[in-house]
Design an enzyme around this catalytic site. Structure first.
Site, PDB file in Angstrom:
ATOM      1  N   THR A   8       0.986  -1.284   0.026  1.00  0.00           N
ATOM      2  CA  THR A   8       0.002   0.105  -0.014  1.00  0.00           C
ATOM      3  C   THR A   8       0.912   1.443  -0.018  1.00  0.00           C
ATOM      4  O   THR A   8       0.684   2.170  -0.611  1.00  0.00           O
ATOM      5  CB  THR A   8      -0.859  -0.114   1.320  1.00  0.00           C
ATOM      6  N   SER A  11       4.914  -6.603  -1.715  1.00  0.00           N
ATOM      7  CA  SER A  11       4.966  -6.787  -0.398  1.00  0.00           C
ATOM      8  C   SER A  11       5.362  -8.017   0.120  1.00  0.00           C
ATOM      9  O   SER A  11       5.186  -9.117  -0.684  1.00  0.00           O
ATOM     10  CB  SER A  11       3.267  -6.716  -0.342  1.00  0.00           C
ATOM     11  N   HIS A  49       4.340  -9.817   2.824  1.00  0.00           N
ATOM     12  CA  HIS A  49       3.421 -10.877   3.481  1.00  0.00           C
ATOM     13  C   HIS A  49       2.619 -11.811   2.454  1.00  0.00           C
ATOM     14  O   HIS A  49       1.945 -12.869   2.752  1.00  0.00           O
ATOM     15  CB  HIS A  49       2.510 -10.412   4.381  1.00  0.00           C
ATOM     16  N   CYS A  58     -10.021  -6.837   1.900  1.00  0.00           N
ATOM     17  CA  CYS A  58     -10.303  -5.583   2.404  1.00  0.00           C
ATOM     18  C   CYS A  58     -11.755  -5.489   2.045  1.00  0.00           C
ATOM     19  O   CYS A  58     -12.613  -4.868   2.905  1.00  0.00           O
ATOM     20  CB  CYS A  58      -9.332  -4.626   1.723  1.00  0.00           C
TER      21      CYS A  58
END
Ligand code: PLP
Length: 391
Positions: A72, A199, A201, A325
């Site tokens: 993000t 990212s 993860h 999300c």
């Protein structure tokens, strides 16, 4: 009860080898990489090694990699940074309707700041047509941002083709590669992009670590100012342990990628053939498109995705109804809407995303319990009771 985790696109468990280096680093390597004494020098070396490992995974020079907290943050830095750096040359961006909210919400913010954004559509397979991107480009376009792999349906986008036609016109190109990074081969040279986000993860490193590739890092104004870490491009004392962990996760991905991708593709076929055989009303999204080998998005007409998810959860199987999300809200997925999925399918979609620990026994367990779960979901949906006979 058997526990089956099939939500690796939301996040992955930390790889045991990564956990080892993480704990070792937290225990031993507390020095600040900016310190000149031996404690600092040691952690500086660790950060540099990790940068090499990340860079190697995408065929980039180490100096083009900047670490930050997440995918993000990387997406925000790139979109807002290009807008700030190039806003006087043009105030138009091109992206797609199926991006992650880290792109879409940043674009909405930029629209509030006076930029205009074109959201190119996808076809019924969830793939963007490069010609639609070409048609969207104007003399004011400063950035094209198209994701590499979609997080909900796994479709791969023709980023190299899109990058070529944008760069022919001198327009910068970004790809959000958070979902493909570590899963399939990635080369920034082959893609021809100026920026790429990743990212930790999603590839068995911890949450809260990520970064970006920039062909010319210094051209991007920083989002976070301070102590000039990451050569001034992202200040804040480096998260040495997490950076080290991400480096190791990249090295493991590099080492295991081919065999793991082949293994997952076999499991994907087993899952999809099994579902279609037993539940012919199911519709697999992007079935004929190039896709990640670990992702299956399947919609069951007339069933509620949330009901299916809860029923699977009660039987030990963890899946998602879309992006992490957006689950928890009953809004239909913006990705499936962009694909023009029929109304009766929109609310009945599930995402199965497999990973390292997934076995064929896990898939067989899902195939054993899923038909009854779907049948039951239809019983509780009177408007679709008729489809019971069709299952
Ligand atoms: N981009 C895509 C395509 C994603 O799937 C995600 C996470 O789901 C992100 C960006 C955000 O990454 P992070 O969770 O590291 O902020």
């Amino acid at each position: 009860m058997r526990q089956v985790y099939l939500d690796h696109n939301a996040t992955t468990p930390v790889h045991p080898e990564v956990l080892e280096v993480l704990i070792e680093s937290l225990r031993e390597d507390f020095g600040n990489p900016s310190s000149v004494h031996r404690y600092g020098r040691k952690t500086r070396v660790l950060v540099d090694e990790a940068r090499d490992q990340v860079a190697a995974l995408i065929g980039a020079p180490a100096a083009s990699i900047v670490f930050c907290s997440s995918g993000t943050e990387a997406n925000n830095t790139i979109l807002k940074g290009v807008a700030a750096a190039k806003g006087d040359q043009g105030r138009h961006l091109v992206t797609s309707g199926i991006e992650h909210s880290a792109i879409l919400d940043t674009c909405a913010y930029l629209e509030q700041q006076g930029f205009s954004v074109t959201y190119v559509p996808v076809d019924e397979h969830g793939v963007i047509d490069p010609e639609a991107v070409r048609a969207a480009l104007t003399e004011h376009t400063i950035l094209v941002s198209i994701m590499h792999a979609n997080n909900e349906i796994g479709t791969l986008q023709p980023v190299a083709e899109i990058a070529q036609l944008a760069r022919d016109r001198g327009i910068l190109v970004h790809t959000d590669a958070v979902q493909s990074f570590g899963k399939i081969p990635l080369s920034v040279a082959a893609l021809g992009v100026d920026f790429l986000s990743f990212s930790g993860h999603k590839l068995y490193a911890p949450k809260g670590i990520g970064g970006w590739y920039a062909r010319q890092p210094a051209t991007l104004p920083p989002l976070i100012h301070g102590g000039h870490q990451e050569r001034g491009m992202r200040s804040g004392t480096e998260n040495v342990a997490y950076i080290t962990a991400l480096g190791r996760a990249c090295a493991i991905a590099d080492r295991d990628m081919q065999t793991e991708a082949e293994r997952l593709q076999t499991l994907q076929q087993r899952l999809e053939h099994g579902i279609m055989k037993q539940i012919p009303i199911a519709r697999i999204q992007g079935a004929d498109a190039p896709r990640l080998p670990n992702t299956t998005n399947v919609a069951f007409a007339g069933a509620e995705g949330e009901t299916l998810l809860m029923s699977l959860d009660l039987q030990g199987v963890a899946v998602s109804t879309g992006s992490a999300c957006s689950s928890g809200s009953l809004e239909p997925s913006h990705v499936l809407q962009a694909m023009d999925l029929a109304e009766e399918l929109l609310n009945g979609a599930l995402r199965f995303s497999m990973g390292r620990s997934t076995t064929s026994e896990d898939i067989d367990y899902v195939l054993q319990i899923l038909p009854d779960i779907v049948k039951h979901a239809h019983v509780f949906n009177p408007s679709f009771a008729a489809s019971r006979e069709r299952i």
